[in-house]
Design an enzyme around this catalytic site. Structure first.
Site, PDB file in Angstrom:
ATOM      1  N   CYS A   1      39.121  47.570  42.933  1.00  0.00           N
ATOM      2  CA  CYS A   1      40.113  46.928  42.083  1.00  0.00           C
ATOM      3  C   CYS A   1      40.299  47.775  40.830  1.00  0.00           C
ATOM      4  CB  CYS A   1      39.612  45.532  41.714  1.00  0.00           C
ATOM      5  SG  CYS A   1      40.735  44.630  40.654  1.00  0.00           S
TER       6      CYS A   1
ATOM      7  N   HIS B   1      43.648  39.393  48.102  1.00  0.00           N
ATOM      8  CA  HIS B   1      43.042  39.936  46.877  1.00  0.00           C
ATOM      9  C   HIS B   1      43.908  39.607  45.655  1.00  0.00           C
ATOM     10  CE1 HIS B   1      40.734  43.180  44.661  1.00  0.00           C
ATOM     11  NE2 HIS B   1      41.799  43.070  43.905  1.00  0.00           N
ATOM     12  N   GLU B   2      45.225  39.818  45.793  1.00  0.00           N
ATOM     13  CA  GLU B   2      46.114  39.616  44.635  1.00  0.00           C
ATOM     14  C   GLU B   2      46.292  38.123  44.313  1.00  0.00           C
ATOM     15  OE1 GLU B   2      46.316  42.215  43.119  1.00  0.00           O
ATOM     16  OE2 GLU B   2      46.052  43.662  44.729  1.00  0.00           O
TER      17      GLU B   2
ATOM     18  N   HIS C   1      43.523  37.078  42.219  1.00  0.00           N
ATOM     19  CA  HIS C   1      43.772  37.407  40.800  1.00  0.00           C
ATOM     20  C   HIS C   1      44.570  36.290  40.121  1.00  0.00           C
ATOM     21  CE1 HIS C   1      42.197  41.382  39.941  1.00  0.00           C
ATOM     22  NE2 HIS C   1      42.721  41.886  41.042  1.00  0.00           N
TER      23      HIS C   1
HETATM   24 ZN    ZN Z   1      42.189  43.626  41.985  1.00  0.00          ZN
END
Ligand code: ZN
Length: 137
Positions: A86, A127-128, A131
């Protein structure tokens, strides 16, 4: 505009809120910032440039595309573990991802879409979206 990458976990741990049509300029900044890091970055979320909005950009084989307010509405298959990196922190960490996800989102024209994504693209999206929810791998 290329923006600075936020690395402060206290900021990255905050949950983002839904984007509106007026927030589309943030997607342009995300694209510019992603392009500046394209050699080692395949996706970004808006909070990584300091904007707490549910906007992500995905750079898979089909090229960068933006998703506003993405929500995973279905996961399919057994989750697998994989090492992920990341831009917002050093090194890689092991995490759990589903091989297939169905996502509801607004596309770059703010049209509602429901689409199924697989494998690598599905991994980046998960993954996003993490976030957006204030979750760091
Ligand atoms: Zn990330």
């Amino acid at each position: 505009m290329i923006r600075e990458i936020i690395k402060d976990p206290l900021l990255l741990n905050k949950k983002s809120t839904d984007a509106t049509y007026e927030d589309r300029w943030i997607a342009q900044d995300l694209l510019d910032t992603l392009n500046a890091h394209h050699e080692h970055c395949v996706g970004m979320a808006a909070n990584m440039i300091g904007e707490l909005k549910n906007i992500i950009i995905i750079a898979d084989q089909s090229g960068p595309f933006v998703m506003y307010n993405p929500q995973i509405i279905k996961t399919t298959g057994f989750p697998y573990t994989i090492q992920e990196g990341c831009l917002s922190h050093q090194g890689t960490k092991e995490t759990l991802r589903y091989p297939q996800i169905k996502v509801a989102y607004l596309d770059d024209a703010f049209k509602k879409k429901i689409k199924t994504f697989y494998d690598y693209t599905a991994q980046i999206i998960q993954h996003e979206i993490d976030h957006c929810n204030g979750i760091l791998i």
